[in-house]
Design an enzyme around this catalytic site. Structure first.
Site, PDB file in Angstrom:
ATOM      1  N   ASN A  48       0.858  -1.199   0.000  1.00 44.01           N
ATOM      2  CA  ASN A  48       0.000   0.000   0.000  1.00 44.01           C
ATOM      3  C   ASN A  48       0.887   1.240   0.000  1.00 44.01           C
ATOM      4  O   ASN A  48       1.450   1.602   1.027  1.00 44.01           O
ATOM      5  CB  ASN A  48      -0.920  -0.025   1.227  1.00 44.01           C
ATOM      6  CG  ASN A  48      -1.787   1.223   1.310  1.00 44.01           C
ATOM      7  OD1 ASN A  48      -1.915   1.966   0.334  1.00 44.01           O
ATOM      8  ND2 ASN A  48      -2.389   1.439   2.475  1.00 44.01           N
ATOM      9  N   LYS A  77      -0.075   4.214  -0.209  1.00 42.87           N
ATOM     10  CA  LYS A  77      -0.766   5.395   0.345  1.00 42.87           C
ATOM     11  C   LYS A  77      -0.562   6.563  -0.630  1.00 42.87           C
ATOM     12  O   LYS A  77      -0.477   6.328  -1.835  1.00 42.87           O
ATOM     13  CB  LYS A  77      -0.273   5.695   1.764  1.00 42.87           C
ATOM     14  CG  LYS A  77      -0.286   4.439   2.634  1.00 42.87           C
ATOM     15  CD  LYS A  77      -0.054   4.679   4.082  1.00 42.87           C
ATOM     16  CE  LYS A  77      -0.108   3.350   4.823  1.00 42.87           C
ATOM     17  NZ  LYS A  77      -0.010   3.497   6.266  1.00 42.87           N
ATOM     18  N   HIS A 111      -9.596   1.504   5.334  1.00 41.56           N
ATOM     19  CA  HIS A 111      -8.273   1.676   5.950  1.00 41.56           C
ATOM     20  C   HIS A 111      -8.403   2.681   7.096  1.00 41.56           C
ATOM     21  O   HIS A 111      -9.183   3.639   7.003  1.00 41.56           O
ATOM     22  CB  HIS A 111      -7.272   2.172   4.901  1.00 41.56           C
ATOM     23  CG  HIS A 111      -5.860   2.110   5.390  1.00 41.56           C
ATOM     24  ND1 HIS A 111      -5.346   3.048   6.265  1.00 41.56           N
ATOM     25  CD2 HIS A 111      -4.875   1.208   5.167  1.00 41.56           C
ATOM     26  CE1 HIS A 111      -4.092   2.713   6.540  1.00 41.56           C
ATOM     27  NE2 HIS A 111      -3.779   1.610   5.896  1.00 41.56           N
ATOM     28  N   GLU A 157      -6.697   5.069   7.963  1.00 40.70           N
ATOM     29  CA  GLU A 157      -6.460   6.473   7.570  1.00 40.70           C
ATOM     30  C   GLU A 157      -7.705   7.073   6.917  1.00 40.70           C
ATOM     31  O   GLU A 157      -7.975   8.268   7.056  1.00 40.70           O
ATOM     32  CB  GLU A 157      -5.231   6.551   6.651  1.00 40.70           C
ATOM     33  CG  GLU A 157      -3.955   6.288   7.452  1.00 40.70           C
ATOM     34  CD  GLU A 157      -2.821   5.653   6.677  1.00 40.70           C
ATOM     35  OE1 GLU A 157      -2.857   5.641   5.435  1.00 40.70           O
ATOM     36  OE2 GLU A 157      -1.891   5.142   7.332  1.00 40.70           O
ATOM     37  N   GLU A 190      -5.186  -4.564  10.988  1.00 42.19           N
ATOM     38  CA  GLU A 190      -4.144  -3.542  11.143  1.00 42.19           C
ATOM     39  C   GLU A 190      -4.397  -2.765  12.433  1.00 42.19           C
ATOM     40  O   GLU A 190      -5.246  -1.858  12.451  1.00 42.19           O
ATOM     41  CB  GLU A 190      -4.182  -2.543   9.974  1.00 42.19           C
ATOM     42  CG  GLU A 190      -3.790  -3.111   8.643  1.00 42.19           C
ATOM     43  CD  GLU A 190      -3.222  -2.034   7.717  1.00 42.19           C
ATOM     44  OE1 GLU A 190      -2.099  -2.207   7.253  1.00 42.19           O
ATOM     45  OE2 GLU A 190      -3.889  -1.016   7.490  1.00 42.19           O
ATOM     46  N   GLY A 249       2.835   2.570  10.811  1.00 43.70           N
ATOM     47  CA  GLY A 249       3.838   3.624  10.645  1.00 43.70           C
ATOM     48  C   GLY A 249       4.598   3.963  11.914  1.00 43.70           C
ATOM     49  O   GLY A 249       5.256   4.997  11.994  1.00 43.70           O
ATOM     50  N   SER A 264       3.596  -1.893  10.370  1.00 51.46           N
ATOM     51  CA  SER A 264       5.050  -1.950  10.554  1.00 51.46           C
ATOM     52  C   SER A 264       5.690  -3.265  10.116  1.00 51.46           C
ATOM     53  O   SER A 264       6.670  -3.724  10.718  1.00 51.46           O
ATOM     54  CB  SER A 264       5.413  -1.622  12.011  1.00 51.46           C
ATOM     55  OG  SER A 264       5.055  -0.274  12.309  1.00 51.46           O
TER      56      SER A 264
HETATM   57  P1  13P Z   1       3.130   0.635   7.704  1.00 53.41           P
HETATM   58  O1  13P Z   1       3.621  -0.646   7.080  1.00 53.41           O
HETATM   59  O2  13P Z   1       3.856   1.857   7.217  1.00 53.41           O
HETATM   60  O3  13P Z   1       3.046   0.531   9.186  1.00 53.41           O
HETATM   61  O4  13P Z   1       1.628   0.829   7.168  1.00 53.41           O
HETATM   62  C1  13P Z   1       0.728  -0.205   7.310  1.00 53.41           C
HETATM   63  C2  13P Z   1      -0.477   0.132   6.534  1.00 53.41           C
HETATM   64  O5  13P Z   1      -1.242   1.007   6.915  1.00 53.41           O
HETATM   65  C3  13P Z   1      -0.707  -0.591   5.293  1.00 53.41           C
HETATM   66  O6  13P Z   1      -1.985  -0.348   4.808  1.00 53.41           O
END
Ligand code: 13P
Length: 224
Positions: free
Chosen positions: A8, A10, A82, A84, A149, A155, A186
């Site tokens: 992903n 983002k 997600h 976010e 997640e 992150g 992560s």
């Molecule tokens: P990270 O791998 O940067 O922690 O992000 C995970 C994520 O949100 C994947 O959709």
């Protein structure tokens, strides 16, 4: 069995990164790439996923993209819900369910994201939060995937313990025996092998590390 790796990006990456992906991972059977939507139309030889979708198939929704448009470009998957999107765009469980239903109607596999916040984790509410998300987000028909997640692991470089991931994935497997279950938060080249070895983890949803082709290659190596 080989595990899935779902990258992903983002709101990151570039045409250059897409070219690097094409060179390194073209025709890979177990790598799915969630590109920013503007790149989804580029012929890439990659298995593609969108990062979001609108629940309506068409209409006056400026700035949005529909399932039928994704289908036209051969996009097979779409992230839905997600954290976010929930946090910054106020998506609710009922939006998530509507989007997942729309994907399934259009023959796109929704990857439905669930996970607890740090506050909920610290209050030992993980199972209860996930059960509520499942009850409110899951569409009426099968064919979706689930990505667990934990919001606090995204992150941050922090991950739950293997026992904690194992416990959540067992709960998910018992409820959804035929569903692909991903872990995200992560995941990187250093911890991928440990995470893939956890029972009932069918793959990883990778954010930050997916922006580094060398790290993706390492994760894919551990996925075999
Ligand atoms: P990270 O791998 O940067 O922690 O992000 C995970 C994520 O949100 C994947 O959709």
């Amino acid at each position: 069995m080989q595990k899935w790796v779902v990258a992903n990006w983002k709101m990151n990456g570039s045409k250059n990164l897409l070219n690097e992906y094409k060179k390194s991972f073209k025709n890979h059977k177990k790598l799915i790439v969630c590109l920013p939507s503007i790149y989804l139309g580029e012929p890439s030889g990659l298995i593609l996923s969108a990062q979001n979708i609108h629940q309506q198939l068409k209409g006056a929704y400026t700035g949005e993209i529909s399932a039928s448009m994704l289908v036209e470009f051969g996009v097979k998957y779409c992230l839905v819900g997600h954290s976010e999107r929930r946090q910054h765009f106020h998506e609710t469980n009922s939006d998530v369910r509507a989007k997942a239903e729309t994907c399934l109607e259009a023959n796109i596999t929704p990857i439905i994201c669930i996970g607890e916040t740090l506050e909920q984790y610290e209050a030992n509410q993980t199972t209860e939060v996930l059960e509520r998300q499942l009850a409110e987000c899951l569409p009426s028909r099968s064919g979706f995937w689930i990505a667990y997640e934990p919001v606090w692991a995204i992150g941050t470089g922090k991950t739950p313990t293997t026992d904690e991931i194992s416990e959540v994935h067992l709960m998910l497997r018992e409820k959804l025996p035929n569903t692909i279950l991903l872990y995200g938060g992560s995941v990187n080249g250093d911890n991928a092998a440990t995470i893939f070895a956890i029972p009932n983890v069918d793959g990883a949803l990778v954010g930050g590390a997916s922006l580094d082709v060398a790290a993706v290659a390492v994760i894919l190596k551990h996925a075999r």
